[in-house]
Design a protein around this motif. Sequence first.
Motif, short mmCIF file in Angstrom:
data_model
loop_
_atom_site.label_atom_id
_atom_site.label_comp_id
_atom_site.label_asym_id
_atom_site.label_seq_id
_atom_site.Cartn_x
_atom_site.Cartn_y
_atom_site.Cartn_z
N LEU A 180 0.83 -1.20 0.00
CA LEU A 180 0.00 0.00 0.00
C LEU A 180 0.87 1.25 0.00
O LEU A 180 0.62 2.20 -0.74
N ARG A 181 1.90 1.25 0.81
CA ARG A 181 2.82 2.39 0.87
C ARG A 181 3.48 2.64 -0.48
O ARG A 181 3.62 3.78 -0.92
N GLN A 182 3.89 1.58 -1.16
CA GLN A 182 4.53 1.73 -2.47
C GLN A 182 3.58 2.37 -3.48
O GLN A 182 3.97 3.26 -4.24
N TYR A 183 2.32 1.94 -3.47
CA TYR A 183 1.33 2.54 -4.37
C TYR A 183 1.12 4.02 -4.02
O TYR A 183 1.10 4.88 -4.90
N LEU A 184 0.96 4.30 -2.74
CA LEU A 184 0.72 5.68 -2.32
C LEU A 184 1.90 6.58 -2.65
O LEU A 184 1.72 7.72 -3.10
N ASP A 185 3.12 6.09 -2.45
CA ASP A 185 4.31 6.89 -2.78
C ASP A 185 4.32 7.29 -4.25
O ASP A 185 4.68 8.41 -4.59
N LYS A 186 3.91 6.38 -5.12
CA LYS A 186 3.86 6.68 -6.56
C LYS A 186 2.81 7.74 -6.86
O LYS A 186 3.03 8.64 -7.66
N PHE A 187 1.64 7.63 -6.24
CA PHE A 187 0.57 8.60 -6.47
C PHE A 187 0.90 9.98 -5.91
O PHE A 187 0.58 10.99 -6.51
N LEU A 188 1.53 10.00 -4.75
CA LEU A 188 1.69 11.27 -4.03
C LEU A 188 2.76 12.19 -4.58
O LEU A 188 2.98 13.27 -4.05
N SER A 205 2.23 13.57 -7.35
CA SER A 205 1.36 14.50 -8.06
C SER A 205 0.59 15.38 -7.07
O SER A 205 -0.06 14.86 -6.16
N PRO A 206 0.62 16.71 -7.25
CA PRO A 206 -0.17 17.59 -6.38
C PRO A 206 -1.67 17.28 -6.45
O PRO A 206 -2.38 17.41 -5.45
N ALA A 207 -2.16 16.84 -7.61
CA ALA A 207 -3.57 16.49 -7.73
C ALA A 207 -3.91 15.30 -6.82
O ALA A 207 -4.94 15.30 -6.14
N ALA A 208 -3.03 14.32 -6.77
CA ALA A 208 -3.27 13.14 -5.93
C ALA A 208 -3.15 13.49 -4.45
O ALA A 208 -3.85 12.91 -3.62
N GLN A 209 -2.28 14.44 -4.11
CA GLN A 209 -2.09 14.82 -2.70
C GLN A 209 -3.37 15.38 -2.10
O GLN A 209 -3.60 15.27 -0.89
#
Length: 75
Positions: free
Chosen positions: A6-14, A16-20
């Motif tokens: 889960l952390r690995q997925y979130l790190d990739k998304f985050l 992007s300012p839109a994802a944050q």
Amino acid sequence: MKAKELRQYLDKFLVSPAAQNARVQLELPNGEKIDLIEIQLLESRMIGDRDTHILNLKGVELGGTWKMPKIIGKL
């Protein structure tokens, strides 16, 4: 899924300012979407080395008159 994944997925998304600033929801098997309101670390009483701790994602149904906007794409 393990918390590490889960952390690995979130790190990739985050990156992007839109994802944050994106709303966090869970989609249930029946297609219903609920808002994520809490994450808890729970300890289980299982004997052995499997699943001694669980990340529990707690959701709540969308309330009031607010409706989900139509999804226009997947990024």
